[in-house]
Design a protein around this motif. Sequence first.
Motif, mmCIF file in Angstrom:
data_model
loop_
_atom_site.group_PDB
_atom_site.id
_atom_site.type_symbol
_atom_site.label_atom_id
_atom_site.label_comp_id
_atom_site.label_asym_id
_atom_site.label_seq_id
_atom_site.Cartn_x
_atom_site.Cartn_y
_atom_site.Cartn_z
ATOM 1 N N ILE A 121 -28.547 -8.205 -3.260
ATOM 2 C CA ILE A 121 -27.368 -7.185 -4.096
ATOM 3 C C ILE A 121 -26.730 -8.222 -5.132
ATOM 4 N N ASP A 122 -26.616 -7.542 -6.446
ATOM 5 C CA ASP A 122 -25.839 -7.739 -7.427
ATOM 6 C C ASP A 122 -24.237 -7.300 -8.073
ATOM 7 N N ALA A 123 -23.569 -7.776 -8.441
ATOM 8 C CA ALA A 123 -22.911 -7.130 -9.233
ATOM 9 C C ALA A 123 -21.606 -7.955 -10.313
ATOM 10 N N GLU A 124 -21.283 -7.259 -11.374
ATOM 11 C CA GLU A 124 -20.979 -8.210 -12.249
ATOM 12 C C GLU A 124 -19.579 -9.407 -11.968
ATOM 13 N N LEU A 125 -19.591 -10.260 -12.258
ATOM 14 C CA LEU A 125 -18.978 -11.528 -11.716
ATOM 15 C C LEU A 125 -17.336 -10.977 -12.003
ATOM 16 N N PRO A 126 -16.664 -10.949 -10.926
ATOM 17 C CA PRO A 126 -15.270 -10.562 -11.959
ATOM 18 C C PRO A 126 -14.586 -11.723 -12.070
ATOM 19 N N GLU A 127 -13.323 -11.348 -13.390
ATOM 20 C CA GLU A 127 -12.908 -12.297 -13.425
ATOM 21 C C GLU A 127 -11.788 -13.293 -12.555
ATOM 22 N N GLY A 128 -11.790 -14.376 -12.408
ATOM 23 C CA GLY A 128 -11.312 -15.308 -12.165
ATOM 24 C C GLY A 128 -12.484 -15.506 -10.573
ATOM 25 N N ALA A 129 -13.785 -15.416 -10.370
ATOM 26 C CA ALA A 129 -14.080 -15.171 -9.194
ATOM 27 C C ALA A 129 -15.180 -16.487 -9.570
ATOM 28 N N GLU A 130 -14.937 -17.445 -10.798
ATOM 29 C CA GLU A 130 -16.689 -18.335 -10.865
ATOM 30 C C GLU A 130 -17.000 -19.164 -10.434
ATOM 31 N N ASP A 131 -15.986 -19.677 -10.151
ATOM 32 C CA ASP A 131 -15.380 -20.717 -9.229
ATOM 33 C C ASP A 131 -15.216 -20.643 -7.296
ATOM 34 N N MET A 132 -15.715 -19.621 -7.367
ATOM 35 C CA MET A 132 -15.706 -19.283 -5.510
ATOM 36 C C MET A 132 -16.905 -19.989 -3.945
ATOM 37 N N PRO A 133 -16.210 -20.375 -3.861
ATOM 38 C CA PRO A 133 -17.274 -21.228 -2.909
ATOM 39 C C PRO A 133 -17.836 -20.098 -1.958
ATOM 40 N N GLY A 134 -19.191 -20.584 -2.372
ATOM 41 C CA GLY A 134 -20.266 -19.639 -1.796
ATOM 42 C C GLY A 134 -19.962 -19.145 -0.032
ATOM 43 N N VAL A 186 -9.698 -3.810 -5.393
ATOM 44 C CA VAL A 186 -9.391 -4.680 -3.671
ATOM 45 C C VAL A 186 -8.881 -6.447 -3.798
ATOM 46 N N ALA A 187 -7.651 -7.077 -3.833
ATOM 47 C CA ALA A 187 -7.807 -8.693 -3.796
ATOM 48 C C ALA A 187 -7.903 -9.433 -3.333
ATOM 49 N N VAL A 188 -9.528 -10.163 -3.639
ATOM 50 C CA VAL A 188 -10.159 -10.850 -2.673
ATOM 51 C C VAL A 188 -9.735 -12.528 -2.728
ATOM 52 N N SER A 189 -9.389 -12.937 -2.188
ATOM 53 C CA SER A 189 -9.001 -14.410 -2.018
ATOM 54 C C SER A 189 -10.237 -15.086 -1.270
ATOM 55 N N VAL A 190 -10.621 -16.349 -2.017
ATOM 56 C CA VAL A 190 -12.033 -16.963 -0.721
ATOM 57 C C VAL A 190 -11.615 -18.458 -0.722
ATOM 58 N N SER A 191 -11.452 -19.780 0.728
ATOM 59 C CA SER A 191 -12.606 -20.944 0.510
ATOM 60 C C SER A 191 -13.438 -21.344 1.255
ATOM 61 N N GLU A 192 -12.838 -22.130 1.312
ATOM 62 C CA GLU A 192 -13.958 -22.835 2.625
ATOM 63 C C GLU A 192 -13.934 -22.360 3.477
ATOM 64 N N THR A 193 -13.177 -21.867 4.436
ATOM 65 C CA THR A 193 -12.938 -21.451 5.827
ATOM 66 C C THR A 193 -12.583 -20.311 6.097
ATOM 67 N N LYS A 194 -11.992 -20.239 4.715
ATOM 68 C CA LYS A 194 -11.288 -18.059 5.458
ATOM 69 C C LYS A 194 -12.031 -17.025 3.844
ATOM 70 N N VAL A 195 -12.393 -15.924 3.820
ATOM 71 C CA VAL A 195 -12.236 -14.246 3.090
ATOM 72 C C VAL A 195 -10.648 -13.839 3.485
ATOM 73 N N ARG A 196 -10.319 -13.737 2.534
ATOM 74 C CA ARG A 196 -8.899 -12.570 2.509
ATOM 75 C C ARG A 196 -8.734 -11.159 2.059
ATOM 76 N N PHE A 197 -9.647 -9.849 2.034
ATOM 77 C CA PHE A 197 -9.839 -9.043 1.309
ATOM 78 C C PHE A 197 -8.263 -7.893 1.661
ATOM 79 N N ALA A 198 -8.010 -7.950 0.188
ATOM 80 C CA ALA A 198 -6.347 -7.220 0.646
ATOM 81 C C ALA A 198 -6.306 -5.845 -0.486
ATOM 82 N N THR A 199 -5.170 -4.980 0.511
ATOM 83 C CA THR A 199 -5.584 -3.353 -0.319
ATOM 84 C C THR A 199 -3.311 -3.631 -1.020
#
Length: 371
Positions: free
Chosen positions: A184-197, A219-232
């Motif tokens: 499933i694809d969605a438009e790439l949000p601003e700031g997500a360009e360098d997100m690690p898979g 929803v604010a999404v934060s991604v690192s190599e080991t964790k992912v965070r979703f915040a409202t």
Amino acid sequence: MKLSIERAALLKAVSQAQSVVERRNTIPILANVLIEAEGNDVQFRATDLDIEVVDKAPAMVERAGATTVSAVTLHEIVRKLPDGAMVTLEDGGAGRLVVTAGRSHFDLATLPKEDFPVMASSEYASNFSAPAPVLRRLFDKSKFAISTEETRYYLNGVYMHVAESENGRVLRCVATDGHRLARIDAELPEGAEDMPGVIVPRKTVGELRKLLDDDELKVAVSVSETKVRFATPDITLTSKVIDGTFPDYTRVIPTGNTKTMEVDASDFARAVDRVATVSSERSRAVKLALDEDRLVLSVNAPDSGAAEEELAVAYGDERLEIGFNAKYLLEIASQVDRENAVFLFNSAGDPTLMREGSDTSAVYVVMPMRV
């Protein structure tokens, strides 16, 4: 600590927290929720050491403080209180939390707040925000294909990453169990360009779903190599990601399938469901026989009977017979939001591709069965 809070706000916060808590625990503190009251807010924090959820609710705080109490017990009490009740939570000292509402009074055992494990905050490589309906679509449409096989642990989640599509770069979610695949694809949000898979675990996907019901939310999404965070604004969900490499799924998505069948998705799903009724649970194989603009669905189960149903479809290629697991067909057909499902076949032994009308942002692959 002493605070008063409306029952509805308390129930919402506590139910989110208690669902993260594992029912069977060897570490007693993990069965508890950490209650922290300060200012005009109270925070409820729960964890299973892999996922942490923090839920904030407005409250009248008389005395700031913190304690931990059984998440399941507190949830059950609040659930059974009458609508509109004002609930008071007070630290009664001597390892007790006093819960009062109207004429109801509960005295609950607590554990020291110092023992409660707080997930270490990590540096996030990528931070972006996305509308709740976009994330809901990405995860809802892919999660049915998550594998439940523990040995292939790297398939036990949804692979969220940045990918190239024919329309440029996209935010993509993929799940597969080896028998079917959803992309499933969605438009790439601003700031997500360098997100690690990252591979978001199955349990996290389930918990995340509860954050995404409000269509107006960002929803604010934060991604690192080991964790992912979703915040409202009210809830923060932090999770470890699966430590593994997701396989190269592009190799299993067929590109040369030219035999096209277009069918009304809900008619198709209902017909599959009807003919599958007679088949034995174990194999549940449904045969699709395609001819000029007609599809015959059939099941032949020697021990219990046979069934057949004909559907009008748009199909103009050579005659084809192919078999599928009924459950997989139903799950894929139920993902279609538009009226028509388009199936692309090659031969009876090759994977089949399915998409919604002319939309290529949601693609499904299902492996055939011998019938």
